[in-house]
Design a protein around this motif. Sequence first.
Motif, mmCIF file in Angstrom:
data_model
loop_
_atom_site.group_PDB
_atom_site.id
_atom_site.type_symbol
_atom_site.label_atom_id
_atom_site.label_comp_id
_atom_site.label_asym_id
_atom_site.label_seq_id
_atom_site.Cartn_x
_atom_site.Cartn_y
_atom_site.Cartn_z
ATOM 1 N N SER A 8 0.842 -1.197 0.000
ATOM 2 C CA SER A 8 0.000 0.000 0.000
ATOM 3 C C SER A 8 0.877 1.247 0.000
ATOM 4 O O SER A 8 2.087 1.170 0.220
ATOM 5 C CB SER A 8 -0.887 -0.001 1.245
ATOM 6 N N CYS A 9 0.236 2.398 -0.233
ATOM 7 C CA CYS A 9 0.954 3.674 -0.190
ATOM 8 C C CYS A 9 0.896 4.248 1.230
ATOM 9 O O CYS A 9 0.217 3.695 2.095
ATOM 10 C CB CYS A 9 0.332 4.652 -1.186
ATOM 11 N N LEU A 10 1.577 5.345 1.439
ATOM 12 C CA LEU A 10 1.642 5.939 2.776
ATOM 13 C C LEU A 10 0.271 6.370 3.299
ATOM 14 O O LEU A 10 -0.062 6.139 4.457
ATOM 15 C CB LEU A 10 2.600 7.143 2.757
ATOM 16 N N CYS A 11 -0.541 7.007 2.462
ATOM 17 C CA CYS A 11 -1.841 7.501 2.945
ATOM 18 C C CYS A 11 -2.897 6.411 3.017
ATOM 19 O O CYS A 11 -3.968 6.617 3.581
ATOM 20 C CB CYS A 11 -2.322 8.688 2.104
ATOM 21 N N GLY A 12 -2.602 5.250 2.410
ATOM 22 C CA GLY A 12 -3.532 4.126 2.495
ATOM 23 C C GLY A 12 -4.605 4.105 1.418
ATOM 24 O O GLY A 12 -5.429 3.187 1.391
ATOM 25 N N SER A 13 -4.605 5.098 0.523
ATOM 26 C CA SER A 13 -5.624 5.128 -0.537
ATOM 27 C C SER A 13 -5.440 3.984 -1.523
ATOM 28 O O SER A 13 -6.409 3.394 -1.986
ATOM 29 C CB SER A 13 -5.550 6.446 -1.316
ATOM 30 N N VAL A 14 -4.171 3.707 -1.846
ATOM 31 C CA VAL A 14 -3.884 2.666 -2.838
ATOM 32 C C VAL A 14 -3.413 1.394 -2.136
ATOM 33 O O VAL A 14 -2.489 1.435 -1.321
ATOM 34 C CB VAL A 14 -2.795 3.138 -3.836
ATOM 35 N N PHE A 75 2.831 6.156 -8.850
ATOM 36 C CA PHE A 75 2.753 6.763 -7.513
ATOM 37 C C PHE A 75 1.309 7.104 -7.186
ATOM 38 O O PHE A 75 0.456 7.229 -8.072
ATOM 39 C CB PHE A 75 3.629 8.024 -7.453
ATOM 40 N N CYS A 76 1.032 7.265 -5.898
ATOM 41 C CA CYS A 76 -0.299 7.652 -5.433
ATOM 42 C C CYS A 76 -0.446 9.158 -5.629
ATOM 43 O O CYS A 76 0.407 9.926 -5.197
ATOM 44 C CB CYS A 76 -0.454 7.280 -3.963
ATOM 45 N N SER A 77 -1.518 9.579 -6.285
ATOM 46 C CA SER A 77 -1.702 11.009 -6.560
ATOM 47 C C SER A 77 -2.013 11.797 -5.289
ATOM 48 O O SER A 77 -1.891 13.013 -5.273
ATOM 49 C CB SER A 77 -2.819 11.215 -7.584
ATOM 50 N N LYS A 78 -2.392 11.114 -4.215
ATOM 51 C CA LYS A 78 -2.681 11.828 -2.961
ATOM 52 C C LYS A 78 -1.436 12.029 -2.106
ATOM 53 O O LYS A 78 -1.231 13.095 -1.539
ATOM 54 C CB LYS A 78 -3.724 11.069 -2.151
ATOM 55 N N CYS A 79 -0.588 11.000 -1.993
ATOM 56 C CA CYS A 79 0.558 11.115 -1.079
ATOM 57 C C CYS A 79 1.918 11.010 -1.774
ATOM 58 O O CYS A 79 2.943 11.229 -1.142
ATOM 59 C CB CYS A 79 0.447 10.079 0.044
ATOM 60 N N GLY A 80 1.932 10.678 -3.062
ATOM 61 C CA GLY A 80 3.188 10.643 -3.802
ATOM 62 C C GLY A 80 4.024 9.394 -3.607
ATOM 63 O O GLY A 80 5.115 9.283 -4.185
HETATM 64 ZN ZN LIG Z 1 -1.400 7.487 -1.006
#
Ligand SMILES: [Zn+2]
Length: 139
Positions: A8-14, A75-80
């Motif tokens: 997952s990504c840092l913000c958890g969206s992906v 990359f995640c567009s919210k947290c990069g």
């Molecule tokens: Zn993210």
Amino acid sequence: MANKHRGSCLCGSVKYELLGEFQSFFLCHCTRCQKSTGSAHGANLFAKAGTLTWLNGESDVRTYKHPNSFHAKSFCSKCGSAIPTFAESINSVMVPAGSLDSPVPIPPTAKIFVGSSAQWSMKLCDVPSYERLPEQAKS
Ligand SMILES: [Zn+2]
Ligand SMILES: [Zn+2]
């Protein structure tokens, strides 16, 4: 299952799942990876013919393809945060090691493009290490 990996990504969206086995794990010191990560090197695992499934946040996934090269980064567009990319040129899924939530199953295969290494990253063994943020960094 040994050939099932999650991350997952840092913000958890992906969130994603990968079915496949990793054949290699490269620490890439090229200048593109330095720019792209903001750090000394990329750290990517490669799974030939792996199957990547987005479990969450597929609409937040962006992919940058560097012109005139095979360099690509998703990359995640919210947290990069760096997340997996399908590398067509080698029919492999490229997985940033830090994005994995399941254990990284193999040790690094090699450091590559070390001729391009950032000067500051050549002798990291000699740098003082702390378990936590040291006092000197707080002031
Ligand atoms: Zn993210
Ligand atoms: Zn690189």
